[in-house]
Design an enzyme around this catalytic site. Structure first.
Site, mmCIF file in Angstrom:
data_model
loop_
_atom_site.group_PDB
_atom_site.id
_atom_site.type_symbol
_atom_site.label_atom_id
_atom_site.label_comp_id
_atom_site.label_asym_id
_atom_site.label_seq_id
_atom_site.Cartn_x
_atom_site.Cartn_y
_atom_site.Cartn_z
ATOM 1 N N ARG A 98 0.811 -1.234 0.000
ATOM 2 C CA ARG A 98 0.000 0.000 0.000
ATOM 3 C C ARG A 98 0.835 1.271 0.000
ATOM 4 O O ARG A 98 0.380 2.326 0.385
ATOM 5 C CB ARG A 98 -0.965 0.017 1.180
ATOM 6 N N LYS A 143 2.297 11.789 -10.428
ATOM 7 C CA LYS A 143 1.504 10.829 -11.204
ATOM 8 C C LYS A 143 2.301 9.559 -11.459
ATOM 9 O O LYS A 143 3.472 9.618 -11.821
ATOM 10 C CB LYS A 143 1.121 11.438 -12.556
ATOM 11 N N GLU A 147 8.104 20.530 -24.222
ATOM 12 C CA GLU A 147 7.443 20.803 -22.924
ATOM 13 C C GLU A 147 8.048 22.053 -22.281
ATOM 14 O O GLU A 147 7.352 22.818 -21.607
ATOM 15 C CB GLU A 147 7.552 19.609 -21.973
ATOM 16 N N LYS A 202 6.137 24.432 -13.092
ATOM 17 C CA LYS A 202 5.166 23.355 -12.869
ATOM 18 C C LYS A 202 4.804 23.243 -11.392
ATOM 19 O O LYS A 202 3.645 23.004 -11.056
ATOM 20 C CB LYS A 202 5.688 22.021 -13.411
ATOM 21 N N GLU A 222 -7.168 26.430 -6.420
ATOM 22 C CA GLU A 222 -8.024 26.989 -7.465
ATOM 23 C C GLU A 222 -8.112 25.936 -8.566
ATOM 24 O O GLU A 222 -7.281 25.913 -9.478
ATOM 25 C CB GLU A 222 -7.302 28.224 -8.009
ATOM 26 N N ARG A 262 -4.347 23.780 -13.477
ATOM 27 C CA ARG A 262 -3.490 22.775 -14.087
ATOM 28 C C ARG A 262 -3.783 22.568 -15.585
ATOM 29 O O ARG A 262 -2.948 22.028 -16.311
ATOM 30 C CB ARG A 262 -3.730 21.450 -13.359
ATOM 31 N N ASN A 304 -2.039 21.629 -20.466
ATOM 32 C CA ASN A 304 -2.510 20.948 -21.678
ATOM 33 C C ASN A 304 -2.347 21.783 -22.941
ATOM 34 O O ASN A 304 -2.808 21.386 -24.010
ATOM 35 C CB ASN A 304 -3.990 20.578 -21.525
ATOM 36 N N HIS A 334 -1.878 20.272 -26.345
ATOM 37 C CA HIS A 334 -2.052 18.829 -26.191
ATOM 38 C C HIS A 334 -3.340 18.262 -26.784
ATOM 39 O O HIS A 334 -3.387 17.077 -27.092
ATOM 40 C CB HIS A 334 -1.933 18.435 -24.720
ATOM 41 N N HIS A 340 -2.493 15.053 -28.922
ATOM 42 C CA HIS A 340 -2.986 13.695 -28.662
ATOM 43 C C HIS A 340 -3.719 13.144 -29.876
ATOM 44 O O HIS A 340 -3.572 11.968 -30.226
ATOM 45 C CB HIS A 340 -3.895 13.676 -27.430
ATOM 46 N N HIS A 385 5.986 12.724 -29.207
ATOM 47 C CA HIS A 385 5.136 13.593 -28.399
ATOM 48 C C HIS A 385 5.587 15.053 -28.516
ATOM 49 O O HIS A 385 4.761 15.958 -28.652
ATOM 50 C CB HIS A 385 5.165 13.128 -26.939
HETATM 51 ZN ZN ZN Z 1 3.113 16.459 -22.944
#
Ligand code: ZN
Ligand code: ADP
Length: 366
Positions: free
Chosen positions: A124, A146, A188, A230, A240, A244, A248, A251, A255, A268
Site C-alpha cells: 500500500r 503521477k 514541454e 510546474k 483553485e 493545471r 494541456n 495537447h 494527442h 510527443h
Molecule cells: Zn506532454
C-alpha cells in the site's frame, strides 16, 4: 554550473527535494539513506539505460548501506503494463522489501511511471526515488506525483498519485540520450515558457540556441525554470481547481495527431509543438490571438529545432479523435489558448471552426 536543489511542497504538507546537477548518480544512495528508515532498495531501469548507469546507482545505494536488488524491463511504452508491475511486485517480495524500503526509478517517463506505480502499490505504498534520465522526464514527471500503467483501453488509465521522497536529475545521463528524445523535452519546456511568460519566456527566447546545442548550463537553467513553473501550477491547482489545465496547452491537437499518425510515428514533442502552432492559429479566430504572437511563438519553436511538420494527416480523422477526447462537450471542443507569453485561457470552441482550421492545416496553409 553549480548544483541546485529545489524544495517542492506536496498536498499533505510535507516536502521533497529535487536535486539538479551533474554526477548525482554516485551520491543518490547516500542522500536516500537519510530519508528512509529501511535498508532495502529495488532499482528499476530499462534495457537502454541500465548498461550505462545501473551499476553506478547500485554502487551508490550499496555505499548508503542498502541491500540492493535490481530489475531491468524492456525499453518503450509497452513496458508500462500490468505484467511488468506484477514482475516487480514479485521482485519486492523476493528481496523482502518492507514498508520502510525504497523503489528507485532509473530511466525515462516509462520507468518512472511503472516503478512509481509499483512503489505506490507495494504494501500500500513505499518510498520512491526518481532518477529521470530523459529531458522530458526531468521536466515532466518530477512534479505532480503521477504514476501509471497502460491497458488495452488506453494509456495511463490505471495509476495512483504518489509523491517521490527524492528526485535526482543528473545531467550527465543526457549524454547518451538519443537525438529524437531531446525534442520531447524541448517542446514541454517551450510550452511551459509560453504559459509562464515573463522572465522564463524571455530567457528561453535568448537561450534557445544554447539549449538546442546542449550547453549544459542552459539545459540545467531550462529544467530548473520548468520545474519552478510546474511546481507553482500544481500548488495553485490545489487552491483553485483547473489551473493545471494550462499544462494541456498544445495537447488537444497533439494527442489527436499522435493517435491518428499511429503511436510512435510522430513523437510527443513534435506533436506538442505542432499543437501549439495550431492552437495559436485557431486562436486568431477563437480567442483574439494576434498574428504577431503566432509568428513569435513559431520563431521560438523553430529556434529549438521544432520545425513545423511537413506531412499532414486527414483533417476528418484528427477531428474525430478530438471529438472523442475526454475534454469534448456537446459539439464544442475545449482548448487552451495563449494570447501572449504569460496570458492564457481555456475556451470551448465551436466544432465547425475547429474543422475549418484542421482542413487549412491539412492543406498546409494554416
Ligand atoms: Zn506532454
Ligand atoms: P519519456 O521519458 O520520453 O517519457 P521513455 O522512458 O520511453 O520516455 O524514454 C525514451 C527512450 O529513451 C527509451 O527508449 C529509453 O530507453 C531511452 N532512454 C532514456 N534515458 C536515456 C539515456 N539517458 N540514455 C539513453 N537512452 C535513454
Amino acid at each position: 554550473m553549480r548544483a541546485q536543489c529545489l524544495e517542492m511542497s506536496i498536498p499533505n504538507g510535507s516536502t521533497y527535494r529535487i536535486y539538479l546537477s551533474r554526477g548525482l548518480l554516485d551520491g543518490v544512495g547516500e542522500k536516500t539513506a537519510s530519508l528512509v528508515a529501511g535498508r532495502k532498495a529495488l532499482i528499476v531501469s530499462d534495457a537502454n539505460v541500465a548498461p550505462h548507469y545501473l551499476e553506478r546507482v547500485c554502487g551508490s545505494f550499496a555505499r548508503g548501506g542498502f541491500e540492493v536488488a535490481h530489475e531491468v524491463v524492456a525499453a518503450g511504452e509497452a513496458s508500462k503494463c500490468l505484467e511488468n508491475a506484477s514482475r516487480l511486485w514479485d521482485a519486492c517480495a523476493r528481496c523482502g522489501l518492507g514498508r520502510d524500503g525504497v523503489v528507485v526509478a532509473l530511466g525515462g517517463g516509462v520507468v518512472g511511471d511503472l516503478a512509481g506505480f509499483v512503489a505506490a502499490t507495494w504494501l500500500r505504498g513505499v518510498a520512491c526515488v526518481q532518477v529521470p534520465t530523459t529531458l522530458l522526464a526531468m521536466v515532466d514527471s518530477s512534479i505532480g506525483g503521477k504514476t501509471a500503467l497502460d491497458i488495452d483501453a488506453g494509456k495511463n488509465l490505471v495509476g495512483a498519485f504518489a509523491q517521490p521522497v527524492l528526485v535526482a536529475c543528473d545531467f550527465e545521463t543526457l549524454a547518451t540520450l538519443p537525438e529524437a528524445e531531446w525534442a520531447n523535452g524541448f517542446a514541454e519546456i517551450a510550452k511551459s515558457a509560453v504559459i509562464e511568460g515573463g522572465g522564463f519566456y524571455e530567457w528561453l527566447a535568448a537561450h534557445a540556441e544554447g539549449l538546442r546545442g546542449r550547453d549544459y548550463t542552459v539545459v540545467q537553467g531550462a529544467v530548473a525554470r520548468s520545474l519552478v513553473f510546474k511546481g507553482r501550477v500544481v500548488a495553485a491547482d490545489e487552491r483553485e481547481g483547473g489551473v493545471r489545465e494550462c499544462l494541456n496547452y498544445g495537447h488537444t491537437f497533439a494527442h489527436a495527431l499522435e493517435a491518428a499518425a499511429g503511436l510512435g510515428t510522430v513523437s510527443h514533442g513534435r506533436a506538442v509543438a505542432e499543437g501549439m502552432r495550431f492552437a495559436a492559429r485557431l486562436g486568431t479566430e477563437a480567442a483574439g490571438v494576434t498574428e504577431s504572437f503566432v509568428a513569435q511563438q513559431a520563431a521560438l519553436l523553430d529556434a529549438l529545432g521544432l520545425r513545423a511538420l511537413d506531412a499532414a494527416w486527414p483533417a476528418d480523422e484528427l477531428f474525430a479523435r478530438m471529438a472523442f477526447d475526454k475534454k469534448a462537450r456537446g459539439g464544442m471542443l475545449r482548448f487552451v489558448f495563449a494570447t501572449a507569453p504569460g496570458i492564457w485561457q481555456t475556451m470551448t470552441v465551436d466544432a465547425d471552426l475547429v474543422k475549418i482550421h484542421l482542413i487549412l492545416w491539412e492543406q498546409g496553409v494554416g
